[in-house]
Design an enzyme around this catalytic site. Structure first.
Site, PDB file in Angstrom:
ATOM      1  N   LYS A 140       0.831  -1.210   0.000  1.00 58.66           N
ATOM      2  CA  LYS A 140       0.000   0.000   0.000  1.00 58.66           C
ATOM      3  C   LYS A 140       0.860   1.252   0.000  1.00 58.66           C
ATOM      4  CE  LYS A 140       0.789   0.811   4.508  1.00 58.66           C
ATOM      5  NZ  LYS A 140       1.303   2.051   5.159  1.00 58.66           N
ATOM      6  N   VAL A 178      11.428   7.348   7.767  1.00 60.29           N
ATOM      7  CA  VAL A 178      11.606   6.548   6.553  1.00 60.29           C
ATOM      8  C   VAL A 178      10.277   6.373   5.829  1.00 60.29           C
ATOM      9  CG1 VAL A 178      12.254   4.279   5.661  1.00 60.29           C
ATOM     10  CG2 VAL A 178      13.585   5.331   7.507  1.00 60.29           C
TER      11      VAL A 178
END
Length: 331
Positions: free
Chosen positions: A187, A275
């Site tokens: 996703k 991140v």
């Protein structure tokens, strides 16, 4: 229960906070200053500056101290540091205790999911994944959310369910570990595509099409790898996809938005504090698409943009000119 959470980013800190209401929780931070601030000031100003943390939440920079007496180890470090963190903690972890991954990514070198990395580094330990539409800041603000604890042993899943469930944070169990982990990882790639649409100032119709066709790609690849169709329609699939594609808190959506605005990927990542797993996962998805002989045009377009082969506007122009066949088909 003594719970050790490895990784003091926004999500690791949030999960530690949820568990600290009923358990003895120690949060490990790679940065000593972050650990000191959590322990002494009950704040994590680097990742969750607007929230006060429970006084009962302990923190440490010492990995041995973090895990040596733990009954459960929860790992929330980025995928590129997942194996090295487990390797460093391995000598101090008691045999057979469960290890739960919070990381929605895939190891780039081995192409292993995070529970597979757990089994590789810590054989004999029950491995599980917590995944779902879980935006850290919303949960820290006390808003309702739901997640899935996935492991093949549903008795272990039920025990872990009680550890993580807290107040308005509902936790469901699922045996489909592959589906839950692949949904969580893939996703992020679609969220970059949705962000690119936002950066290009397309309409809601376009973004809706990207999300729904992206779900089709995510599901086809996940099923090819052994995931179950129902999982991709659930919290770890559709639920997580929608949250990550539409929320302004989403790192991967932000990366896509900046790419759509014409910025270089290196400049975007250099300025980020956390991140964005989808950048690396886009490259991995390209490898998987070739391995399973799948046509994944949205994922492929994101891959081309994050690797510098194409610009965001060029990628979208290419998608719009593709032939539209039956809805069950690629494209």
């Amino acid at each position: 229960m003594k719970v050790s959470v490895l990784g003091a980013g926004s999500w690791g800190t949030t999960v530690a906070t949820l568990c600290a209401g009923r358990h003895d929780v120690r949060l490990w931070a790679r940065d000593e200053d972050v650990a000191d601030e959590i322990r002494s000031e009950h704040r994590n100003s680097r990742y969750l500056p607007d929230f006060e943390l429970p006084e009962s939440l302990d923190a440490t920079h010492d990995l041995e101290a973090a895990v040596s007496d733990a009954h459960l180890v929860v790992v929330g470090v980025p995928s590129h540091a997942f194996r090295s963190t487990l390797d460093a903690a391995k000598p101090f972890i008691h045999p057979w205790i469960p290890v739960v991954s919070l990381t929605k990514g895939i190891e780039e070198e081995s192409l292993l999911r995070m529970t597979e990395v757990i089994r590789d580094v810590l054989p004999g330990h029950p491995a599980a994944a917590l995944s779902g539409p879980n935006l850290a800041k919303e949960i820290m603000a006390g808003q309702a959310a739901a997640s899935v604890i996935a492991t093949e042993d549903l008795q272990v899943a039920a025990a872990l369910q009680h550890v993580f469930q807290c107040g308005l944070f509902r936790v469901y169990t699922n045996h489909d570990v592959i589906g839950c982990e692949m949904g969580g990882a893939l996703k992020n790639v679609i969220a970059i595509a949705a962000g690119m649409a936002q950066g290009l100032a397309t309409g809601d119709n376009t973004r809706s099409a990207v999300i729904s066709r992206g779900l089709s790609e995510l599901s086809r690849l996940g099923e090819a790898m052994g995931g179950e169709p129902a999982t991709f329609a659930g919290l770890a699939g559709l639920g997580d996809l929608v949250a990550t594609c539409v929320s302004t808190h989403s790192r991967n959506r932000y990366v896509g938005e900046q790419l759509g605005a014409g910025r270089a990927i290196g400049d975007i990542l250099d300025e980020m504090n956390m991140v964005a797993e989808g950048v690396k996962t886009a490259r991995i998805t390209h490898v998987f698409a070739e391995r399973y002989d799948l046509d994944l045009p949205i994922c492929e377009s994101v891959y081309k943009v994050v690797t510098g082969v194409a610009r965001g506007e060029d990628a979208y122009a290419g998608l719009l000119t593709q032939r539209a066949g039956h809805e069950s088909e690629p494209g």
